[in-house]
Motif scaffolding. Sequence first.
Motif, PDB file in Angstrom:
ATOM      1  N   LEU A 127     -25.484 -12.444   0.736  1.00 48.30           N
ATOM      2  CA  LEU A 127     -25.129 -12.868   2.097  1.00 48.30           C
ATOM      3  C   LEU A 127     -25.164 -14.386   2.225  1.00 48.30           C
ATOM      4  CD1 LEU A 127     -24.460 -11.947   4.974  1.00 48.30           C
ATOM      5  CD2 LEU A 127     -26.901 -12.010   5.475  1.00 48.30           C
ATOM      6  N   ARG A 128     -26.150 -15.027   1.608  1.00 53.20           N
ATOM      7  CA  ARG A 128     -26.236 -16.493   1.678  1.00 53.20           C
ATOM      8  C   ARG A 128     -24.999 -17.125   1.022  1.00 53.20           C
ATOM      9  NH1 ARG A 128     -30.515 -20.428   1.895  1.00 53.20           N
ATOM     10  NH2 ARG A 128     -31.892 -18.808   2.746  1.00 53.20           N
ATOM     11  N   TYR A 129     -24.498 -16.490  -0.055  1.00 49.40           N
ATOM     12  CA  TYR A 129     -23.330 -17.024  -0.769  1.00 49.40           C
ATOM     13  C   TYR A 129     -22.036 -16.735  -0.005  1.00 49.40           C
ATOM     14  CZ  TYR A 129     -19.748 -17.568  -4.375  1.00 49.40           C
ATOM     15  OH  TYR A 129     -18.624 -17.943  -5.075  1.00 49.40           O
ATOM     16  N   LYS A 130     -21.895 -15.500   0.508  1.00 50.19           N
ATOM     17  CA  LYS A 130     -20.650 -15.091   1.167  1.00 50.19           C
ATOM     18  C   LYS A 130     -20.501 -15.666   2.564  1.00 50.19           C
ATOM     19  CE  LYS A 130     -19.396 -10.677  -1.016  1.00 50.19           C
ATOM     20  NZ  LYS A 130     -19.163  -9.240  -0.751  1.00 50.19           N
ATOM     21  N   LYS A 131     -21.595 -15.721   3.317  1.00 46.59           N
ATOM     22  CA  LYS A 131     -21.528 -16.150   4.721  1.00 46.59           C
ATOM     23  C   LYS A 131     -22.567 -17.237   5.002  1.00 46.59           C
ATOM     24  CE  LYS A 131     -19.643 -11.833   6.557  1.00 46.59           C
ATOM     25  NZ  LYS A 131     -18.358 -12.425   6.958  1.00 46.59           N
ATOM     26  N   PRO A 132     -22.381 -18.410   4.424  1.00 47.87           N
ATOM     27  CA  PRO A 132     -23.350 -19.488   4.643  1.00 47.87           C
ATOM     28  C   PRO A 132     -23.354 -19.997   6.079  1.00 47.87           C
ATOM     29  CG  PRO A 132     -21.413 -20.301   3.480  1.00 47.87           C
ATOM     30  CD  PRO A 132     -21.269 -18.819   3.541  1.00 47.87           C
ATOM     31  N   GLU A 133     -22.262 -19.686   6.830  1.00 49.11           N
ATOM     32  CA  GLU A 133     -22.151 -20.216   8.184  1.00 49.11           C
ATOM     33  C   GLU A 133     -22.946 -19.418   9.219  1.00 49.11           C
ATOM     34  OE1 GLU A 133     -19.305 -16.840   7.947  1.00 49.11           O
ATOM     35  OE2 GLU A 133     -19.948 -18.460   6.621  1.00 49.11           O
ATOM     36  N   LEU A 134     -23.467 -18.243   8.866  1.00 50.68           N
ATOM     37  CA  LEU A 134     -24.198 -17.423   9.827  1.00 50.68           C
ATOM     38  C   LEU A 134     -25.441 -18.141  10.350  1.00 50.68           C
ATOM     39  CD1 LEU A 134     -24.199 -13.800   8.322  1.00 50.68           C
ATOM     40  CD2 LEU A 134     -22.984 -14.603  10.340  1.00 50.68           C
ATOM     41  N   GLU A 135     -25.720 -17.913  11.640  1.00 50.14           N
ATOM     42  CA  GLU A 135     -26.949 -18.462  12.203  1.00 50.14           C
ATOM     43  C   GLU A 135     -28.149 -17.747  11.591  1.00 50.14           C
ATOM     44  OE1 GLU A 135     -29.402 -18.680  16.424  1.00 50.14           O
ATOM     45  OE2 GLU A 135     -27.433 -17.702  16.321  1.00 50.14           O
ATOM     46  N   ARG A 136     -29.099 -18.492  11.069  1.00 49.14           N
ATOM     47  CA  ARG A 136     -30.292 -17.924  10.442  1.00 49.14           C
ATOM     48  C   ARG A 136     -31.537 -18.563  11.075  1.00 49.14           C
ATOM     49  NH1 ARG A 136     -26.380 -17.992   6.440  1.00 49.14           N
ATOM     50  NH2 ARG A 136     -26.362 -16.164   5.048  1.00 49.14           N
TER      51      ARG A 136
END
Length: 497
Positions: free
Chosen positions: A420-429
């Motif tokens: 998930l960190r690689y595929k969707k780095p733009e997500l709010e975490r």
Amino acid sequence: MSIWRVKPVSAFEADMKKNDLKRVLTKWGLTSLGIGAIIGGGIFTLTGIAAHDYAGPALALSFVIAGVGCLFASLCYAEFASVLPVEGSAYAYAYGTVGELFAWFIGWNLILEYMMGATTVAVAWSGYFVKLLHLFHIDIPLWLCNDLATAIEKAKIAGIEAPTFAINLPALIITLIVTSILIKGIKEAAKTNNIIVIIKIAVVLFVIIVGAFYIDTANWQPFIPAETTTIVDGVEKVNFGFGGVMTAATIVFFAYIGFDAVSTQAGEAINPKKDVPFAIVASLVICTILYILVSLVLTGMVKYDVLDKSAPVASAFAENGLGWAVFIITIAATAGLTSVMLVMMLGQTRIFLGMAKDGLLPPFFKDLHANFKTPYKSTYLVGAIIAVVAAFTPIDKVSEMCSMGTLLAFAMVCVAVMILRYKKPELERPYRTPAIYLVGTLGVSFNLFLMLYVRKETWYAFIVWGIIGIAVYFLYSKKHAKLNNPEEFERLDNERK
């Protein structure tokens, strides 16, 4: 219709908006649930087996190893919980990142973890309850408090006539009681758990503080006994030495698995994005420290090779002339195991709820009670299955299966969070796992490594369970998944925007 299709994040957000569960859990309420699930059978029963047969005084090191491995997984869980704060735990996280089949397999293993875990604890609870009654000179007949095999074995030891039928009635009754509490609602379950957790922590601190005055450092020598090997059920088992410490780590690993139950309560948390990650890590760190201190006290009070394997904490105090403390410890152990059952059964029904919302399980599992707002039908079903299995099954037949499913689920979560960190780095975490690729890789490696120390018979049973799960997926879940209707998700996405 791909088996690797991913559930859109917008769909998770829509699920959160439509959530019908009651959001009543605070940060410390969630932490209490985590502690309630972690402190129980591991500290009151498994410490005896692990120290006596495998690690000796190095049991503390085994707890450190297991705790560090769980810490890697918990940090990955925490990031997922902040991104996708929904019920379903690791199953939901995988569905939003890796794909449907991967998610299904994690969910299937979580079912194994919680079901077998709750069953194991129910049988352990029965053992402590019988000990508690014995302290008050009340003895239950063997055939009413054991499975048949155990009742026959104990009858032979006692030199009495062996029964032809046996049922573990206390295990059955406690399961039904916990089931009724869970159906009443999360608020009632949380209040019950909070009371028990306060009692458990008080007694654990009592064991550490009072027991520390009776430590004889000579009992810690040698800290890691010389390695030996034994044959158990045709399988070579390493006792003591480094191999024994690692084997003990797989045994006490069962004591840690409760922390992931926190993530199943995201649907009932007031502020899940911040509070769930906090509770996951906090409950694990608190319990790890307590476990290490208790293990050092026990092996310091009594030589490891004479430590009682069924009730190690109580026996250590009895050996030092503190018979009065046995009452306190036995009562706390009985109460403590009750809260572990409560949280495990709670987690089980929330896993079912998440999978049913996605169409991978029948609607039966997501039906909520009109007044209590709990998944009452699945709670009834889970309670009935656990009650029957616990009433007739020996404890050693289910505990390893529980750890096996958990180890694989933890490893898969560590993989998924890196993807998930690689595929969707733009997500709010709101919470970001530090050094994610290092932590994730260590988490995967550690959990898979511990699986190598599990008995091969458990591997065979686990493979059969996995085959059944794959069959269910292709025969039912794949056909009924809501992802078969992408238009529905587009509509939800538009509504969210």
